[in-house]
Design a protein around this motif. Structure first.
Motif, mmCIF file in Angstrom:
data_model
loop_
_atom_site.group_PDB
_atom_site.id
_atom_site.type_symbol
_atom_site.label_atom_id
_atom_site.label_comp_id
_atom_site.label_asym_id
_atom_site.label_seq_id
_atom_site.Cartn_x
_atom_site.Cartn_y
_atom_site.Cartn_z
ATOM 1 N N GLN A 183 0.832 -1.202 0.000
ATOM 2 C CA GLN A 183 0.000 0.000 0.000
ATOM 3 C C GLN A 183 0.867 1.253 0.000
ATOM 4 O O GLN A 183 0.515 2.254 -0.623
ATOM 5 N N LEU A 184 1.980 1.206 0.683
ATOM 6 C CA LEU A 184 2.899 2.339 0.681
ATOM 7 C C LEU A 184 3.413 2.601 -0.726
ATOM 8 O O LEU A 184 3.482 3.750 -1.169
ATOM 9 N N ASP A 185 3.753 1.551 -1.455
ATOM 10 C CA ASP A 185 4.201 1.716 -2.828
ATOM 11 C C ASP A 185 3.099 2.322 -3.691
ATOM 12 O O ASP A 185 3.371 3.137 -4.572
ATOM 13 N N GLU A 186 1.865 1.933 -3.436
ATOM 14 C CA GLU A 186 0.742 2.490 -4.190
ATOM 15 C C GLU A 186 0.601 3.988 -3.913
ATOM 16 O O GLU A 186 0.414 4.785 -4.835
ATOM 17 N N LEU A 187 0.730 4.384 -2.648
ATOM 18 C CA LEU A 187 0.646 5.798 -2.294
ATOM 19 C C LEU A 187 1.808 6.594 -2.902
ATOM 20 O O LEU A 187 1.610 7.702 -3.407
ATOM 21 N N LEU A 188 3.016 6.031 -2.852
ATOM 22 C CA LEU A 188 4.164 6.697 -3.446
ATOM 23 C C LEU A 188 4.003 6.844 -4.955
ATOM 24 O O LEU A 188 4.353 7.877 -5.531
ATOM 25 N N PHE A 189 3.462 5.820 -5.605
ATOM 26 C CA PHE A 189 3.231 5.868 -7.044
ATOM 27 C C PHE A 189 2.212 6.964 -7.384
ATOM 28 O O PHE A 189 2.416 7.736 -8.331
ATOM 29 N N GLU A 190 1.131 7.046 -6.619
ATOM 30 C CA GLU A 190 0.125 8.082 -6.857
ATOM 31 C C GLU A 190 0.709 9.474 -6.657
ATOM 32 O O GLU A 190 0.409 10.393 -7.432
ATOM 33 N N GLU A 191 1.540 9.642 -5.649
ATOM 34 C CA GLU A 191 2.182 10.935 -5.409
ATOM 35 C C GLU A 191 3.123 11.292 -6.554
ATOM 36 O O GLU A 191 3.168 12.437 -7.006
ATOM 37 N N GLN A 192 3.869 10.321 -7.039
ATOM 38 C CA GLN A 192 4.770 10.551 -8.168
ATOM 39 C C GLN A 192 3.967 10.944 -9.416
ATOM 40 O O GLN A 192 4.364 11.861 -10.142
ATOM 41 N N GLN A 193 2.844 10.290 -9.654
ATOM 42 C CA GLN A 193 1.993 10.626 -10.796
ATOM 43 C C GLN A 193 1.425 12.039 -10.658
ATOM 44 O O GLN A 193 1.342 12.782 -11.643
ATOM 45 N N ARG A 194 1.031 12.412 -9.441
ATOM 46 C CA ARG A 194 0.507 13.756 -9.219
ATOM 47 C C ARG A 194 1.571 14.811 -9.486
ATOM 48 O O ARG A 194 1.314 15.834 -10.120
ATOM 49 N N LEU A 195 2.798 14.550 -9.016
ATOM 50 C CA LEU A 195 3.885 15.487 -9.256
ATOM 51 C C LEU A 195 4.200 15.604 -10.737
ATOM 52 O O LEU A 195 4.478 16.691 -11.248
ATOM 53 N N GLU A 196 4.165 14.491 -11.447
ATOM 54 C CA GLU A 196 4.399 14.512 -12.892
ATOM 55 C C GLU A 196 3.327 15.345 -13.591
ATOM 56 O O GLU A 196 3.595 16.008 -14.577
ATOM 57 N N ARG A 197 2.113 15.304 -13.084
ATOM 58 C CA ARG A 197 1.001 16.001 -13.717
ATOM 59 C C ARG A 197 1.002 17.493 -13.372
ATOM 60 O O ARG A 197 0.670 18.323 -14.222
ATOM 61 N N ASP A 198 1.390 17.851 -12.143
ATOM 62 C CA ASP A 198 1.181 19.212 -11.647
ATOM 63 C C ASP A 198 2.426 20.083 -11.546
ATOM 64 O O ASP A 198 2.309 21.234 -11.125
ATOM 65 N N THR A 199 3.587 19.593 -11.892
ATOM 66 C CA THR A 199 4.798 20.404 -11.726
ATOM 67 C C THR A 199 5.378 20.828 -13.065
ATOM 68 O O THR A 199 5.048 20.281 -14.112
ATOM 69 N N LEU A 200 6.251 21.796 -12.999
ATOM 70 C CA LEU A 200 6.929 22.277 -14.205
ATOM 71 C C LEU A 200 7.783 21.171 -14.821
ATOM 72 O O LEU A 200 7.821 21.022 -16.043
ATOM 73 N N ALA A 201 8.437 20.391 -13.980
ATOM 74 C CA ALA A 201 9.260 19.284 -14.500
ATOM 75 C C ALA A 201 8.415 18.284 -15.272
ATOM 76 O O ALA A 201 8.819 17.781 -16.325
ATOM 77 N N GLY A 202 7.210 18.003 -14.775
ATOM 78 C CA GLY A 202 6.308 17.102 -15.480
ATOM 79 C C GLY A 202 5.860 17.687 -16.810
ATOM 80 O O GLY A 202 5.768 16.980 -17.816
ATOM 81 N N ALA A 203 5.579 18.990 -16.830
ATOM 82 C CA ALA A 203 5.178 19.652 -18.070
ATOM 83 C C ALA A 203 6.307 19.615 -19.094
ATOM 84 O O ALA A 203 6.078 19.349 -20.274
ATOM 85 N N VAL A 204 7.529 19.853 -18.635
ATOM 86 C CA VAL A 204 8.683 19.811 -19.551
ATOM 87 C C VAL A 204 8.862 18.408 -20.120
ATOM 88 O O VAL A 204 9.122 18.241 -21.314
ATOM 89 N N LYS A 205 8.688 17.387 -19.286
ATOM 90 C CA LYS A 205 8.796 16.009 -19.775
ATOM 91 C C LYS A 205 7.744 15.709 -20.822
ATOM 92 O O LYS A 205 8.021 15.073 -21.839
ATOM 93 N N ARG A 206 6.509 16.168 -20.593
ATOM 94 C CA ARG A 206 5.435 15.933 -21.569
ATOM 95 C C ARG A 206 5.725 16.649 -22.877
ATOM 96 O O ARG A 206 5.490 16.103 -23.954
ATOM 97 N N ILE A 207 6.236 17.876 -22.797
ATOM 98 C CA ILE A 207 6.557 18.636 -24.011
ATOM 99 C C ILE A 207 7.679 17.958 -24.781
ATOM 100 O O ILE A 207 7.608 17.794 -26.002
ATOM 101 N N ARG A 208 8.724 17.547 -24.074
ATOM 102 C CA ARG A 208 9.862 16.910 -24.744
ATOM 103 C C ARG A 208 9.509 15.552 -25.332
ATOM 104 O O ARG A 208 10.081 15.138 -26.331
#
Length: 95
Positions: free
Chosen positions: A27-52
Motif C-alpha cells: 500500500q505504501l508503494d501504491e501511495l508513493l506511485f500516486e504521489e509521483q503521478q501527481r507530481l508529474e502532472r502538476d509540476t513544471l518538471a512534469g510539463a517539460v517532460k510531456r513537451i519533450r
C-alpha cells in the motif's frame, strides 16, 4: 517486500508495481506511485517532460500554456494584464 504478493516474481530495483502482473508491492508503494503521478502532472518538471516527449512540441507547449492559463486565478490574470498595459503605455510613445 522482495516478491510480488500475487505472482511471487522477485522485485526489480525500486519499482512500485510488479512488471509481470501490474500489482503494487504494498500500500505504501501504491501511495508513493500516486504521489509521483501527481507530481508529474502538476509540476513544471512534469510539463517539460510531456513537451519533450511529444511528437509535435509546438502544440504540446501550447496545450501546457493553455492549461496553466486556465488554472491561473482571475485576480492574478488581472494583475498580469495591468502590468502589460502599463508597459505598453510606457514603451509605445518612445517608439
Amino acid at each position: 517486500m522482495k516478491n510480488c504478493p500475487q505472482c511471487g516474481q522477485a522485485r526489480i530495483g525500486e519499482e512500485f508495481k510488479c512488471p509481470h502482473c501490474d500489482v503494487f508491492y504494498s500500500q505504501l508503494d501504491e501511495l508513493l506511485f500516486e504521489e509521483q503521478q501527481r507530481l508529474e502532472r502538476d509540476t513544471l518538471a512534469g510539463a517539460v517532460k510531456r513537451i519533450r516527449a511529444a511528437t509535435d512540441r509546438k502544440q504540446a507547449l501550447k496545450r501546457e500554456l493553455a492549461a496553466v492559463w486556465r488554472k491561473t486565478p482571475l485576480r492574478t490574470k488581472i494583475v498580469l494584464w495591468t502590468v502589460v498595459a502599463f508597459l505598453f503605455v510606457l514603451i509605445v510613445p518612445v517608439i
